[in-house]
Design an enzyme around this catalytic site. Sequence first.
Site, PDB file in Angstrom:
ATOM      1  N   LYS A   1      24.694  -4.451 -30.444  1.00  0.00           N
ATOM      2  CA  LYS A   1      25.770  -3.890 -31.273  1.00  0.00           C
ATOM      3  C   LYS A   1      26.957  -3.461 -30.418  1.00  0.00           C
ATOM      4  CE  LYS A   1      27.675  -1.142 -34.526  1.00  0.00           C
ATOM      5  NZ  LYS A   1      28.490  -0.285 -33.689  1.00  0.00           N
TER       6      LYS A   1
ATOM      7  N   GLY B   1      21.589  -1.740 -27.181  1.00  0.00           N
ATOM      8  CA  GLY B   1      21.766  -2.599 -28.347  1.00  0.00           C
ATOM      9  C   GLY B   1      22.906  -3.583 -28.154  1.00  0.00           C
TER      10      GLY B   1
ATOM     11  N   LEU C   1      24.288  -1.313 -38.510  1.00  0.00           N
ATOM     12  CA  LEU C   1      23.974   0.115 -38.568  1.00  0.00           C
ATOM     13  C   LEU C   1      24.706   0.831 -37.447  1.00  0.00           C
ATOM     14  CD1 LEU C   1      20.151   0.136 -39.348  1.00  0.00           C
ATOM     15  CD2 LEU C   1      22.079   0.252 -40.909  1.00  0.00           C
TER      16      LEU C   1
ATOM     17  N   HIS D   1      18.488   2.244 -33.625  1.00  0.00           N
ATOM     18  CA  HIS D   1      17.847   2.996 -32.535  1.00  0.00           C
ATOM     19  C   HIS D   1      16.333   2.772 -32.557  1.00  0.00           C
ATOM     20  CE1 HIS D   1      21.478   5.707 -33.277  1.00  0.00           C
ATOM     21  NE2 HIS D   1      21.579   5.456 -31.990  1.00  0.00           N
TER      22      HIS D   1
ATOM     23  N   LEU E   1      19.929   9.232 -35.380  1.00  0.00           N
ATOM     24  CA  LEU E   1      19.146   8.003 -35.238  1.00  0.00           C
ATOM     25  C   LEU E   1      19.055   7.219 -36.538  1.00  0.00           C
ATOM     26  CD1 LEU E   1      16.152   9.187 -33.010  1.00  0.00           C
ATOM     27  CD2 LEU E   1      18.384   8.287 -32.307  1.00  0.00           C
TER      28      LEU E   1
ATOM     29  N   GLN F   1      32.729  10.305 -22.920  1.00  0.00           N
ATOM     30  CA  GLN F   1      33.052   8.967 -23.414  1.00  0.00           C
ATOM     31  C   GLN F   1      33.873   8.991 -24.694  1.00  0.00           C
ATOM     32  OE1 GLN F   1      28.748   7.995 -23.840  1.00  0.00           O
ATOM     33  NE2 GLN F   1      29.381   6.852 -25.645  1.00  0.00           N
TER      34      GLN F   1
HETATM   35  P1  AMP Z   1      24.376   5.393 -29.690  1.00  0.00           P
HETATM   36  O1  AMP Z   1      23.472   6.492 -30.130  1.00  0.00           O
HETATM   37  O2  AMP Z   1      25.365   4.968 -30.705  1.00  0.00           O
HETATM   38  O3  AMP Z   1      24.981   5.645 -28.334  1.00  0.00           O
HETATM   39  O4  AMP Z   1      23.431   4.130 -29.516  1.00  0.00           O
HETATM   40  C1  AMP Z   1      22.316   4.169 -28.663  1.00  0.00           C
HETATM   41  C2  AMP Z   1      21.857   2.748 -28.435  1.00  0.00           C
HETATM   42  O5  AMP Z   1      21.486   2.166 -29.684  1.00  0.00           O
HETATM   43  C3  AMP Z   1      22.960   1.877 -27.837  1.00  0.00           C
HETATM   44  O6  AMP Z   1      22.407   1.047 -26.820  1.00  0.00           O
HETATM   45  C4  AMP Z   1      23.431   1.085 -29.015  1.00  0.00           C
HETATM   46  O7  AMP Z   1      23.949  -0.189 -28.662  1.00  0.00           O
HETATM   47  C5  AMP Z   1      22.156   0.933 -29.811  1.00  0.00           C
HETATM   48  N1  AMP Z   1      22.477   0.649 -31.204  1.00  0.00           N
HETATM   49  C6  AMP Z   1      23.335   1.319 -32.010  1.00  0.00           C
HETATM   50  N2  AMP Z   1      23.427   0.729 -33.221  1.00  0.00           N
HETATM   51  C7  AMP Z   1      22.603  -0.352 -33.173  1.00  0.00           C
HETATM   52  C8  AMP Z   1      22.264  -1.381 -34.110  1.00  0.00           C
HETATM   53  N3  AMP Z   1      22.771  -1.418 -35.332  1.00  0.00           N
HETATM   54  N4  AMP Z   1      21.389  -2.332 -33.719  1.00  0.00           N
HETATM   55  C9  AMP Z   1      20.859  -2.310 -32.459  1.00  0.00           C
HETATM   56  N5  AMP Z   1      21.136  -1.371 -31.546  1.00  0.00           N
HETATM   57  C10 AMP Z   1      22.005  -0.405 -31.885  1.00  0.00           C
END
Ligand code: AMP
Length: 235
Positions: free
Chosen positions: A123, A121, A158, A11, A7, A35
Amino acid sequence: MPTMGALHAGHLSLLRAARAENDTVVMSLFVNPAQFVDQTDLARYPRDRERDLALAEEAGVDLVFAPSAEEMYPPGYQTWLEVTDLGSNLEGRFRPGHFRGVATVVLKLFTIVRPRRAYFGQKDAQQAEVIRRMIRDLALEVELRVLPTVRDADGLALSSRNALLSPEERKRALALPHALATGDAVSARALLAESNGLEVDYVEVADFDPPVLAAAVRVGSTRLIDNVPLEGDPQ
Ligand code: AMP
């Protein structure tokens, strides 16, 4: 809120919104093998469960769902969800099967957790678009909330994968947000072509909601994606 852990402040901004808008917040913590197209990528994905649990607690998460791969995909598992066109463009072209893994696990998480709202996100713009399509196509009763990309002070979005960059690679990676900041695919491609040692997978305008200029690059053995929303067409 689905996460793969490791995290960071991106997150945490989603968790903050979820905490503010709901009575109960459930976070999943699952590095979803389905995935990952590349097994090396899966093996080196950063994991820090104790830290994640502490951060989740601090953020006011009520329940963390952290299944094992065997719980999510027991022997004999064979049901997959495919968002056909959206899932095979852009990221899907370079990571075939990636969005099949994403859509399947998110649908399964929705089925288990039964959320009223789900937090994603910007992102991962294409991921948000795939989930939006899935919710519409399957008439799921989930409200999708997509929150802005959180960046470091120098502009790098991030990402859990940033932890895999050496200090020198991290500097080179800055070319990605700089190129996207032009808001123009041709200029962004030119800037990335000039930058040292970045391998470009794609730089494209994508007709998502909102439309974005999206790119994926490889810095050493780490692949990074980023995008900027484009102004204009409110659709
Ligand atoms: P992940 O753990 O990478 O699967 O991300 C979990 C959630 O956090 C996903 O919906 C991502 O799009 C979101 N997320 C990851 N990085 C960012 C960021 N820098 N800004 C906003 N949301 C993010």
